[in-house]
Design a protein around this motif. Structure first.
Motif, PDB file in Angstrom:
ATOM      1  N   SER A  85       0.849  -1.185   0.000  1.00 14.86           N
ATOM      2  CA  SER A  85       0.000   0.000   0.000  1.00 14.86           C
ATOM      3  C   SER A  85       0.891   1.242   0.000  1.00 14.86           C
ATOM      4  O   SER A  85       1.961   1.261   0.614  1.00 14.86           O
ATOM      5  CB  SER A  85      -0.978   0.004   1.179  1.00 14.86           C
ATOM      6  OG  SER A  85      -0.408  -0.601   2.282  1.00 14.86           O
ATOM      7  N   GLY A  86       0.456   2.241  -0.694  1.00 14.71           N
ATOM      8  CA  GLY A  86       1.228   3.480  -0.799  1.00 14.71           C
ATOM      9  C   GLY A  86       2.334   3.420  -1.829  1.00 14.71           C
ATOM     10  O   GLY A  86       3.020   4.412  -2.069  1.00 14.71           O
ATOM     11  N   GLU A  87       2.515   2.243  -2.451  1.00 14.86           N
ATOM     12  CA  GLU A  87       3.605   2.074  -3.392  1.00 14.86           C
ATOM     13  C   GLU A  87       3.098   2.220  -4.844  1.00 14.86           C
ATOM     14  O   GLU A  87       1.936   1.963  -5.123  1.00 14.86           O
ATOM     15  CB  GLU A  87       4.178   0.666  -3.212  1.00 14.86           C
ATOM     16  CG  GLU A  87       5.471   0.398  -3.964  1.00 14.86           C
ATOM     17  CD  GLU A  87       5.936  -1.043  -3.772  1.00 14.86           C
ATOM     18  OE1 GLU A  87       7.136  -1.232  -3.523  1.00 14.86           O
ATOM     19  OE2 GLU A  87       5.106  -1.974  -3.862  1.00 14.86           O
ATOM     20  N   THR A  88       4.002   2.642  -5.733  1.00 12.04           N
ATOM     21  CA  THR A  88       3.630   2.748  -7.143  1.00 12.04           C
ATOM     22  C   THR A  88       4.559   1.894  -8.000  1.00 12.04           C
ATOM     23  O   THR A  88       5.778   2.022  -7.909  1.00 12.04           O
ATOM     24  CB  THR A  88       3.710   4.207  -7.625  1.00 12.04           C
ATOM     25  OG1 THR A  88       2.897   5.020  -6.787  1.00 12.04           O
ATOM     26  CG2 THR A  88       3.229   4.327  -9.067  1.00 12.04           C
ATOM     27  N   ILE A  89       3.948   1.019  -8.789  1.00 11.21           N
ATOM     28  CA  ILE A  89       4.727   0.183  -9.701  1.00 11.21           C
ATOM     29  C   ILE A  89       4.413   0.593 -11.140  1.00 11.21           C
ATOM     30  O   ILE A  89       3.251   0.784 -11.500  1.00 11.21           O
ATOM     31  CB  ILE A  89       4.397  -1.311  -9.506  1.00 11.21           C
ATOM     32  CG1 ILE A  89       4.879  -1.778  -8.130  1.00 11.21           C
ATOM     33  CG2 ILE A  89       5.039  -2.160 -10.600  1.00 11.21           C
ATOM     34  CD1 ILE A  89       4.595  -3.238  -7.851  1.00 11.21           C
ATOM     35  N   GLY A  90       5.453   0.745 -11.940  1.00 10.07           N
ATOM     36  CA  GLY A  90       5.260   1.041 -13.356  1.00 10.07           C
ATOM     37  C   GLY A  90       5.474  -0.211 -14.179  1.00 10.07           C
ATOM     38  O   GLY A  90       6.377  -0.992 -13.895  1.00 10.07           O
ATOM     39  N   ILE A  91       4.629  -0.424 -15.165  1.00 13.95           N
ATOM     40  CA  ILE A  91       4.805  -1.592 -16.037  1.00 13.95           C
ATOM     41  C   ILE A  91       5.244  -1.113 -17.423  1.00 13.95           C
ATOM     42  O   ILE A  91       4.622  -0.243 -18.022  1.00 13.95           O
ATOM     43  CB  ILE A  91       3.514  -2.422 -16.140  1.00 13.95           C
ATOM     44  CG1 ILE A  91       3.128  -2.955 -14.761  1.00 13.95           C
ATOM     45  CG2 ILE A  91       3.698  -3.578 -17.122  1.00 13.95           C
ATOM     46  CD1 ILE A  91       1.911  -3.848 -14.746  1.00 13.95           C
ATOM     47  N   THR A 105      -5.370   8.071   0.578  1.00 19.05           N
ATOM     48  CA  THR A 105      -5.932   6.752   0.889  1.00 19.05           C
ATOM     49  C   THR A 105      -4.886   5.671   1.117  1.00 19.05           C
ATOM     50  O   THR A 105      -5.227   4.554   1.463  1.00 19.05           O
ATOM     51  CB  THR A 105      -6.821   6.267  -0.276  1.00 19.05           C
ATOM     52  OG1 THR A 105      -5.994   6.194  -1.447  1.00 19.05           O
ATOM     53  CG2 THR A 105      -7.963   7.217  -0.532  1.00 19.05           C
ATOM     54  N   ASN A 106      -3.600   6.017   0.868  1.00 23.64           N
ATOM     55  CA  ASN A 106      -2.533   5.040   0.967  1.00 23.64           C
ATOM     56  C   ASN A 106      -2.745   3.863   0.014  1.00 23.64           C
ATOM     57  O   ASN A 106      -2.390   2.722   0.319  1.00 23.64           O
ATOM     58  CB  ASN A 106      -2.387   4.542   2.415  1.00 23.64           C
ATOM     59  CG  ASN A 106      -0.980   4.037   2.671  1.00 23.64           C
ATOM     60  OD1 ASN A 106      -0.029   4.464   2.006  1.00 23.64           O
ATOM     61  ND2 ASN A 106      -0.840   3.122   3.617  1.00 23.64           N
ATOM     62  N   ALA A 107      -3.358   4.143  -1.120  1.00 25.63           N
ATOM     63  CA  ALA A 107      -3.635   3.092  -2.098  1.00 25.63           C
ATOM     64  C   ALA A 107      -2.355   2.655  -2.799  1.00 25.63           C
ATOM     65  O   ALA A 107      -1.397   3.408  -2.874  1.00 25.63           O
ATOM     66  CB  ALA A 107      -4.634   3.600  -3.137  1.00 25.63           C
ATOM     67  N   GLY A 108      -2.354   1.435  -3.290  1.00 21.13           N
ATOM     68  CA  GLY A 108      -1.279   0.982  -4.165  1.00 21.13           C
ATOM     69  C   GLY A 108      -1.643   1.378  -5.596  1.00 21.13           C
ATOM     70  O   GLY A 108      -2.808   1.364  -5.962  1.00 21.13           O
ATOM     71  N   VAL A 109      -0.623   1.774  -6.368  1.00 21.85           N
ATOM     72  CA  VAL A 109      -0.911   2.236  -7.727  1.00 21.85           C
ATOM     73  C   VAL A 109      -0.071   1.448  -8.735  1.00 21.85           C
ATOM     74  O   VAL A 109       1.109   1.184  -8.490  1.00 21.85           O
ATOM     75  CB  VAL A 109      -0.621   3.752  -7.881  1.00 21.85           C
ATOM     76  CG1 VAL A 109      -0.823   4.214  -9.321  1.00 21.85           C
ATOM     77  CG2 VAL A 109      -1.507   4.563  -6.943  1.00 21.85           C
ATOM     78  N   ILE A 135      -3.534  11.678  -9.190  1.00 19.27           N
ATOM     79  CA  ILE A 135      -3.265  10.296  -8.790  1.00 19.27           C
ATOM     80  C   ILE A 135      -2.418  10.270  -7.517  1.00 19.27           C
ATOM     81  O   ILE A 135      -2.694   9.533  -6.568  1.00 19.27           O
ATOM     82  CB  ILE A 135      -2.558   9.525  -9.925  1.00 19.27           C
ATOM     83  CG1 ILE A 135      -3.508   9.371 -11.120  1.00 19.27           C
ATOM     84  CG2 ILE A 135      -2.078   8.156  -9.453  1.00 19.27           C
ATOM     85  CD1 ILE A 135      -2.838   8.922 -12.400  1.00 19.27           C
ATOM     86  N   LYS A 136      -1.397  11.111  -7.472  1.00 23.78           N
ATOM     87  CA  LYS A 136      -0.518  11.180  -6.297  1.00 23.78           C
ATOM     88  C   LYS A 136      -1.300  11.595  -5.062  1.00 23.78           C
ATOM     89  O   LYS A 136      -1.128  11.030  -3.981  1.00 23.78           O
ATOM     90  CB  LYS A 136       0.617  12.182  -6.562  1.00 23.78           C
ATOM     91  CG  LYS A 136       1.780  11.566  -7.336  1.00 23.78           C
ATOM     92  CD  LYS A 136       3.119  11.897  -6.642  1.00 23.78           C
ATOM     93  CE  LYS A 136       4.207  10.950  -7.089  1.00 23.78           C
ATOM     94  NZ  LYS A 136       5.152  11.599  -8.024  1.00 23.78           N
ATOM     95  N   GLU A 137      -2.163  12.618  -5.243  1.00 26.18           N
ATOM     96  CA  GLU A 137      -2.932  13.117  -4.107  1.00 26.18           C
ATOM     97  C   GLU A 137      -3.860  12.044  -3.559  1.00 26.18           C
ATOM     98  O   GLU A 137      -4.001  11.871  -2.347  1.00 26.18           O
ATOM     99  CB  GLU A 137      -3.752  14.337  -4.533  1.00 26.18           C
ATOM    100  CG  GLU A 137      -3.310  15.615  -3.828  1.00 26.18           C
ATOM    101  CD  GLU A 137      -4.113  16.804  -4.310  1.00 26.18           C
ATOM    102  OE1 GLU A 137      -5.169  17.071  -3.710  1.00 26.18           O
ATOM    103  OE2 GLU A 137      -3.689  17.425  -5.316  1.00 26.18           O
ATOM    104  N   LYS A 149       9.415   9.490 -12.955  1.00 27.12           N
ATOM    105  CA  LYS A 149       8.901  10.522 -12.055  1.00 27.12           C
ATOM    106  C   LYS A 149       7.910   9.942 -11.051  1.00 27.12           C
ATOM    107  O   LYS A 149       7.867  10.326  -9.900  1.00 27.12           O
ATOM    108  CB  LYS A 149       8.197  11.617 -12.876  1.00 27.12           C
ATOM    109  CG  LYS A 149       8.976  12.933 -12.927  1.00 27.12           C
ATOM    110  CD  LYS A 149       8.159  14.009 -13.613  1.00 27.12           C
ATOM    111  CE  LYS A 149       8.567  14.159 -15.071  1.00 27.12           C
ATOM    112  NZ  LYS A 149       7.715  15.061 -15.846  1.00 27.12           N
ATOM    113  N   MET A 150       7.058   8.996 -11.522  1.00 32.37           N
ATOM    114  CA  MET A 150       5.920   8.557 -10.714  1.00 32.37           C
ATOM    115  C   MET A 150       6.193   7.335  -9.837  1.00 32.37           C
ATOM    116  O   MET A 150       5.544   7.160  -8.819  1.00 32.37           O
ATOM    117  CB  MET A 150       4.744   8.196 -11.638  1.00 32.37           C
ATOM    118  CG  MET A 150       4.053   9.364 -12.296  1.00 32.37           C
ATOM    119  SD  MET A 150       3.133  10.397 -11.133  1.00 32.37           S
ATOM    120  CE  MET A 150       1.793   9.307 -10.625  1.00 32.37           C
TER     121      MET A 150
END
Lengths: 282, 268, 285
Positions: free
Chosen positions: C33-39, C194-198, C187-189, C210-211
């Protein structure tokens, strides 16, 4: 003075139902030479797509005049002749392929022009080979990738043997590989076949090989020169809502930081060369 | 899921049947279908069966592919056969129970009808397996072209153009329907449960975007056609001219002989 | 804590009808949660197939998806509920808009969740504000809006479901820089709140650097690389082999290094690159 292929004089155009009450094209003048490669850059809604439709007479100017190879676009009787000379490729590759088989679609334009079957065959084969799609002549359009479809659309225009091709954001819906394929095909047509190319886009990277870059914002031309010069005008680029490639952005920062670099370079290799020569040439 | 939808059933083996001029092929196959129904007796059906079998073998399309096409209509064949078994009287009574009576005549009639249907399906499969939709469209346009003498030339061209565009966009629209469906499911659309009314209502989030996008596509396509100097059928040439070959000559003779033999059987 | 995890996920379409339907094979990764993964991956690498297994639109042939440590397919009848938890934003999501007004369209997902009208109204106000959708535009038909505005309405429709995981397939394709920045900021906000995973799929290495915290490289339906942004971009040879690129500035730095300058090349943003070059310049004075 040498007469140019396209002559746009003080053209203003406004969409009827434009809610924002904004003119799409405002007092634009411009001339394009035969055999040149011009890129028109602008963000969405800058008026660049309207200009494309004005050029082939799909839209008629409210004020001013557009002359293509001596033909006034505002005269309906010129429409057919203008379309023969100036082909238009659109953004969505899916919505401009008409037939169920690639080679038949490429033949569609020449067939409309009433050309002899043998000559059509020759043109279709040549057009497909120029865009690198000969292997797919018998394929169905829905089996192709976006970049391949867009090259088929390009071949379809090419087979009509126009003197000028205008491309309205041809790469906007493609992935990086498709974009490269299409840009390479366009560049080749200009260099090898000496076809006049006007490429409308919002990707600055695609303007690298152009002879001339025009920047549009709010329906007006805000810059018009060779790529190196235009790309070093970072303020104009940013205020026109364009995204600068990282390389141009880096060079601008270095320039502001005191390094005497030209900031109008786009390719990573060119950028590195420029930085290296400034650092070591000191 | 509609992902597996494939258009037409073209199966390219580059056989002599594939090479036939689609106009003649269409007429020949229609003629054979008509004569399958005109065949008066088992001799006629026998001749036709042999002919159909020969054409199937010549097409080089695997026989299993043809059998696959019979599957969906097995029920119809059985039903037709049953009706004939029970309702045709005459001949020797073979079996009788309650109100049902099976006679030898009934059995023969049932076999006769079933064979007819099977032959008809098989021969039309030959057409779809060996002819692309485009070739068919061209054949229809060409066959209808005499209508130009009564001022319907442009109408025929328009019809053919419409068929072409429809064929071109069916895969695109199926793909798009699939995408929109997934997108609405991701927002919690439930299209598999509930009564008819609920399911119809659940279709709106798919039909409306599809309608809008189709209108947009149609507009863009019209613009693209304009840009390629399309002004209707007048003055238009075609790259591919349909032209009969030696094989067509043989195919015509073959069809005429078969049909003539059926006529012969009917008269004598 | 891992919020979404896949284990040996595989899926093959029953019959490959076109290039766009790619298979995936043995996919295992996890998202906190709170993490962002790029594919990263080409068209046909299996990206969209993978995304659709994450919210249960596709049931994998083998392997498992865990949402909050629980099997996504534990009870197949509840899969509809799971889709509210894993919000999937498709490519060009503006083509899914259908309601009379933008407001109603954003409400579609929350309504399917069975939320009360007051709660829905609250959420619509919150997320349209986050995405800069004006009151005026909320009452317009979505078909009257501009391309960028439509895109934001479509995204608001997913955010209003308040998913624990937000999955986006090329969210900024076709947008201009202003629209792009606006979308990424939103998206960042949302993630901070919400501490969502992205999970973001993109072709822009610049945007991804960047993201994202981590990158996952997909090719031929398999994971070729999964690690921090730095780890993945440092192996530029491997990426080039797959026909993929590192960010443009990284390529500039690599070129400079190849020319013999003693300079760092593990740099992925413009600011860092400028700092490094100016530093190098002043030191060698």
């Amino acid at each position: 003075m040498q007469s140019s292929f396209i002559e746009v004089k003080n053209v203003t155009y406004k969409y009827d139902e434009d809610v924002e009450n904004q003119v799409a094209i405002n007092n634009v003048s411009l001339s394009i030479e035969k055999g040149s490669f011009t890129v028109i850059l602008g963000h969405n809604g800058s008026g660049k797509s309207t200009l494309a439709k004005l050029l082939n007479g799909m839209l008629k100017p409210d004020k001013g005049r557009i002359v293509i190879d001596g033909l006034d676009t505002s005269k309906t009787e010129n429409e057919y002749e203008i379309r023969k000379r100036l082909g238009l490729v659109f953004q969505n590759p899916d919505n401009q392929i008409i037939c169920t088989i690639v080679e038949e679609d490429v033949a569609f334009g020449p067939e409309n022009l009433g050309i002899e079957p043998k000559e059509i065959r020759k043109r279709v084969d040549e057009a497909l080979s120029l865009v690198g799609m000969s292997d797919f002549a018998k394929a169905a359009p829905h089996q192709l990738s976006g970049g391949q479809k867009q090259r088929v659309a390009l071949a379809g225009i090419l087979a009509m043997e126009p003197e000028c091709i205008v491309l309205d954001e041809p790469t906007a819906m493609l992935d990086p590989i498709g974009r490269k394929e299409v840009i390479n095909a366009i560049t080749r047509l200009n260099k090898e076949k000496n076809i006049t190319v006007i490429l409308i886009t919002h990707f600055m990277e695609e303007a690298e090989n152009a002879d001339r870059v025009i920047i549009m914002n709010k329906g007006e031309i805000v810059a018009d020169s060779e790529p190196l010069k235009v790309f070093s005008m970072s303020d104009v680029l940013k205020s026109s809502g364009l995204s600068l490639p990282q390389t141009t952005e880096l060079l601008t920062l270095l320039k502001n930081g005191g390094l005497n670099v030209n900031s109008g370079i786009i390719s990573p290799k060119g950028t590195a060369d420029e930085i290296f020569s400034v650092i070591s040439g000191r | 899921m509609i992902k597996n939808f494939t258009l037409g059933q073209y199966f390219n083996t580059a056989s002599v049947i594939h090479k036939l001029d689609s106009r003649f092929k269409l007429v020949e196959i229609i003629a054979l279908i008509v004569f399958i129904f005109l065949a008066p007796n088992f001799v006629g059906i026998g001749i036709l069966s042999a002919a159909v079998l020969l054409v199937i073998l010549l097409s080089k399309v695997p026989v299993t592919m043809y059998l696959r096409n019979l599957k969906p209509i097995i029920a119809i064949i059985i039903l037709t056969a049953l009706l004939n078994i029970f309702y045709v009287s005459g001949g020797t009574v073979l079996f009788s129970w309650w109100i049902f009576t099976v006679t030898s005549e009934g059995l023969l009639k049932a076999a006769f009808m079933a064979t007819r249907i099977v032959l008809m399906i098989l021969i039309s499969s030959v057409l779809t397996y060996t002819t692309t939709p485009t070739e068919l469209t061209d054949a229809i346009e060409s066959l209808l072209s005499p209508l130009r003498f009564i001022g319907l030339g442009e109408a025929v061209h328009t019809l053919a153009m419409m068929m072409t565009i429809a064929l071109r966009f069916i895969p695109t629209l199926t793909d798009e329907t699939d995408k929109i469906m997934s997108a609405q499911k991701a927002r919690g659309a439930d299209m598999e449960n509930g009564g008819i009314f609920k399911r119809l209502k659940a279709l709106m989030p798919i039909l409306i975007p599809l309608l809008f996008s189709s209108v947009r596509r149609a507009n863009e396509l019209a613009e693209a056609m304009d840009c390629r100097c399309y002004t209707g059928g007048k003055g238009r040439t075609r790259m591919k001219k349909l032209s009969p070959t030696f094989y067509d000559f043989i195919a015509i003779i073959f069809t005429v002989v078969i049909c003539a033999s059926i006529i012969f059987l009917r008269i004598f | 804590m891992s919020i979404l995890k896949t284990k040996n996920l595989s899926f093959t379409y029953p019959q490959i009808s076109s290039v766009h339907h790619a298979t995936i094979n043995d996919i295992s990764f996890s998202l906190d949660s709170g993490e962002t993964i790029g594919i990263i991956g080409h068209t046909g690498s299996g990206k969209s197939t993978l995304l659709q297994t994450l919210n249960g639109l596709i049931k994998p042939d083998s392997g498992m998806v865990f949402l909050n440590e629980k099997d996504l397919w534990e009870n197949p009848k509840e899969i509809y509920q799971k889709r509210f938890k894993v919000g999937l934003v498709f490519q060009y999501p503006e083509y899914q808009l259908f309601e009379e007004t933008a407001y109603k369209d954003i409400a579609y997902g929350p309504k399917n969740m069975g939320l009360s009208d007051e709660e829905i109204d609250l959420r619509i106000n919150e997320y349209s504000a986050l995405l800069g959708i004006t009151e005026d535009n909320l009452n317009k038909s979505p078909f009257e809006l501009s391309g960028g505005e439509k895109r934001r309405v479509a995204l608001a429709g997913i955010l209003a479901m308040e998913p624990d995981v937000l999955v986006l397939d090329e969210p900024t394709a076709g947008l201009d820089p202003i629209g792009r920045t606006m979308l990424f900021n939103a998206i960042k906000e949302y993630q901070i709140k919400t501490n969502a995973g992205v999970i973001i799929v993109s072709h822009s290495m610049e945007d991804l650097s960047k993201m994202c915290d981590k990158l996952l490289v997909l090719s031929g339906g398999e994971i070729k690389k999964f690690g921090s942004v730095k780890d993945v971009f440092l192996d530029s040879a491997e990426l080039n082999n797959l026909g993929l690129d590192v960010p443009m500035v990284t390529r500039v730095m690599l070129e400079l290094k190849a020319k013999g300058l003693d300079i760092r090349s593990d740099i992925f943003t413009v600011d860092e690159a400028a700092k490094e070059i100016l530093n190098f310049f002043s030191q060698s004075l």
